[in-house]
Design an enzyme around this catalytic site. Structure first.
Site, mmCIF file in Angstrom:
data_model
loop_
_atom_site.group_PDB
_atom_site.id
_atom_site.type_symbol
_atom_site.label_atom_id
_atom_site.label_comp_id
_atom_site.label_asym_id
_atom_site.label_seq_id
_atom_site.Cartn_x
_atom_site.Cartn_y
_atom_site.Cartn_z
ATOM 1 N N ASP A 201 0.823 -1.204 0.000
ATOM 2 C CA ASP A 201 0.000 0.000 0.000
ATOM 3 C C ASP A 201 0.863 1.262 0.000
ATOM 4 O O ASP A 201 1.853 1.358 0.729
ATOM 5 C CB ASP A 201 -0.890 -0.022 1.254
ATOM 6 C CG ASP A 201 -1.797 1.173 1.373
ATOM 7 O OD1 ASP A 201 -2.734 1.272 0.569
ATOM 8 O OD2 ASP A 201 -1.560 2.016 2.252
ATOM 9 N N GLU A 243 1.014 -0.643 -5.202
ATOM 10 C CA GLU A 243 -0.047 0.352 -5.282
ATOM 11 C C GLU A 243 0.602 1.727 -5.344
ATOM 12 O O GLU A 243 1.040 2.270 -4.330
ATOM 13 C CB GLU A 243 -0.993 0.278 -4.082
ATOM 14 C CG GLU A 243 -2.248 1.111 -4.299
ATOM 15 C CD GLU A 243 -2.564 2.109 -3.190
ATOM 16 O OE1 GLU A 243 -3.635 2.751 -3.271
ATOM 17 O OE2 GLU A 243 -1.750 2.279 -2.279
#
Length: 543
Positions: A201, A243
């Site tokens: 993330d 990401e």
């Protein structure tokens, strides 16, 4: 399960554990409940599950604010439940990846609590502190709806702390060697548990440097390469999915020379699929894919139509953003941050033709496809719920109580089942669609099977084909001696397609869905009449 490049042709399924299936009647989905539904996912054709954060958390950002990297949120179950889920998935030749949140923790994490309590604490340097809120002014604010600064004053600590997301999510300080080692320990812990990799993330923001926008810095890439080396050395075959909500040219360095991330999200292609459908023109898709650089052969893009967040409009111009809001989010409640908080089916007017066409693009453009839970049956959203909760409602398994999600009283559910017609469980549920051969679920199941049976769609090169119709997105996928011609009619009107075909190549094009075949004319023109929103996956062969 031994193929190290398994992800190149895999179908991923994004699961919000809380929303999927409640095994113990407490109103929250859990890991045991997910394990009970693996046969369903296997029947759909899923190769890999991606679990949203499952760690202990105060849930101010739905688990992306982690309070303990080494355990499981109690309402989801236990580490033993996770081990059971992993074993059951592997027994079905399915893999499982989880979210790895490198950039920040919760402000409730013991590290941060120790850091703010004592300047002499060894954890003080785990976070980024300053006596002023004027450092790193070039860094953009990501959650513009809620945050006015990337700095927040902590009276107890007597300093400002740095955060790229919510103020409740202080950023870790990757200039501290102990933080770098700590995150390797976290990775080791979960890979030892048996998971198959991580969706990492918010990776562009790991380091901060004065005079930069604090994104995509060389120091960040150096650490991520070190992380990849660690995984390759000790856990070969596991993957890292990046990401980074950036332009393709800025994401390209995250693949390195095949020595950083194996996979990376292609964020900007997603809104342009919606632009193409609304404008009935391939122009925006052509624009972004022509600006997508080549990546190493061992790497793969990850593409998606929707996910757990808002439909992000960060990677469009301000004019395009305003246009997308007018077209797809005319009500203020449909908007969030720089995006749209709606699900796939309502975005596309609950029109089966458009939904299937969007999935045709998903399964045939370069990259591995990620399906968001519930989109395979056309679930709707509830924009009356706050924040992103409207696209995170319970999975609709049947038309019974709580849509078959939970045996708890309705008031105990973590959030209400979406009962808004035409998307309520009476109209949209798994049980009905599995028994209906013509349902969206069965159509997508067939599309997935055909995608996996034709390796050219996962491994192949991509090149545009001139269709002589602005409304038809036509392209070649080529791998070794295989070739497919993909045609997607983006228009509500019938289209006539004419393509020039190489004279020395195979002379028959067969649709893998219907078995219908087309032959080029004597002057090597392939002419095809397409119905509104029709798509064709044409396999080239001898004939």
């Amino acid at each position: 399960m031994k193929d190290p490049l398994w992800y190149k042709n895999a179908i991923f399924y994004e699961v919000y554990v809380r929303a999927f299936f409640d095994s113990n009647g407490d109103g929250h989905g859990d890991l045991r409940g997910l394990a009970q539904k693996l046969d369903y996912l296997q029947a759909l054709g899923i190769d890999c599950l991606w679990l949203l954060p499952i760690y202990p958390s105060p849930l101010k950002d739905d688990g992306y604010d982690i309070a303990d990297y080494y355990s499981v949120l109690e309402t989801y179950g236990s580490l033993e439940d996770l081990k059971f889920l992993i074993e059951e998935a592997h027994a079905r030749d399915m893999r499982l990846i989880t979210d790895l949140v490198l950039n920040h923790t919760s402000d409730q994490h013991p590290w941060f609590q120790a850091a703010r309590s004592d300047r002499a604490s060894p954890y003080r340097d785990y976070y980024v502190w300053s006596d002023t809120d004027q450092k790193y002014q070039e860094a953009r604010i990501i959650f513009i709806d809620t945050e006015k600064s990337n700095w927040t004053w902590d009276a107890h600590a007597g300093q400002f702390y740095w955060h790229r997301f919510y103020a409740s999510q202080p950023d870790l300080n990757f200039d501290t060697p102990a933080v770098q080692e700590e995150m390797l320990n976290v990775v080791r812990f979960w890979l030892d548990m048996g998971i198959d990799g991580f969706r990492a993330d918010a990776v562009p923001y790991l380091f901060e440097r004065t005079g930069t926008n604090c994104e995509n810095l060389p120091e960040t890439h150096a650490y991520l390469k070190r992380l990849r080396q660690f995984i390759d050395a000790h856990y070969p075959g596991r993957i890292l999915l990046c990401e980074a909500n950036q332009w393709p040219v800025d994401v390209r360095p995250y693949f390195g020379d095949g020595d950083e991330f194996q996979m990376g999200f292609h964020f900007p292609v997603m809104p342009r699929i919606y632009m193409a459908l609304k404008k009935e023109s391939k122009e925006d898709l052509v624009w972004i894919l022509d600006r997508t650089p080549p990546i190493p052969d061992s790497c793969q893009w990850a593409i998606f139509l929707r996910n757990h967040d808002e439909l992000t409009l960060e990677m469009v111009t301000e004019e395009e953003r305003q246009w997308m809001w007018r077209q797809y989010a005319p009500q203020d409640r449909m908007r969030l941050n720089l995006g749209i908080r709606r699900r796939l089916a309502p975005l596309l007017d609950n029109d089966r033709r458009k939904i299937e066409l969007a999935n045709s693009l998903l399964f045939t453009l370069p990259g591995s496809a990620i399906i968001y839970y519930g989109d395979e049956i056309g679930m709707g959203d509830n924009i009356e719920l706050p924040d992103r909760n409207g696209v995170r409602t319970p999975m609709q398994w049947d038309s019974g109580a709580n849509a078959g999600f939970s045996s708890a009283p309705p008031q105990r559910l973590y959030t209400p089942v979406n009962s808004i017609a035409p998307f309520g469980p009476q109209q949209v549920n798994v049980a009905d669609q599995r028994h209906d051969p013509g349902s969206l679920w069965n159509t997508l199941r067939r599309m997935i099977a055909l995608r996996k049976a034709n390796l050219v769609l996962g491994w192949g090169d991509f090149a545009w084909a001139e269709s002589h119709s602005p409304a038809v997105a036509a392209y070649w996928r080529t791998y070794q001696r295989e070739q497919m011609l993909i045609l997607n009619n983006l228009s509500h009107q019938a289209q006539s397609v004419t393509l020039n075909i190489a004279a020395d190549a195979a002379r028959v094009f067969t649709d893998v869905f219907s078995g219908d075949a087309w032959h080029p004319s004597e002057d090597n023109e392939l002419q095809i009449a397409m119905q509104p929103y029709q798509f064709l996956w044409l396999k080239r062969g001898e004939g």
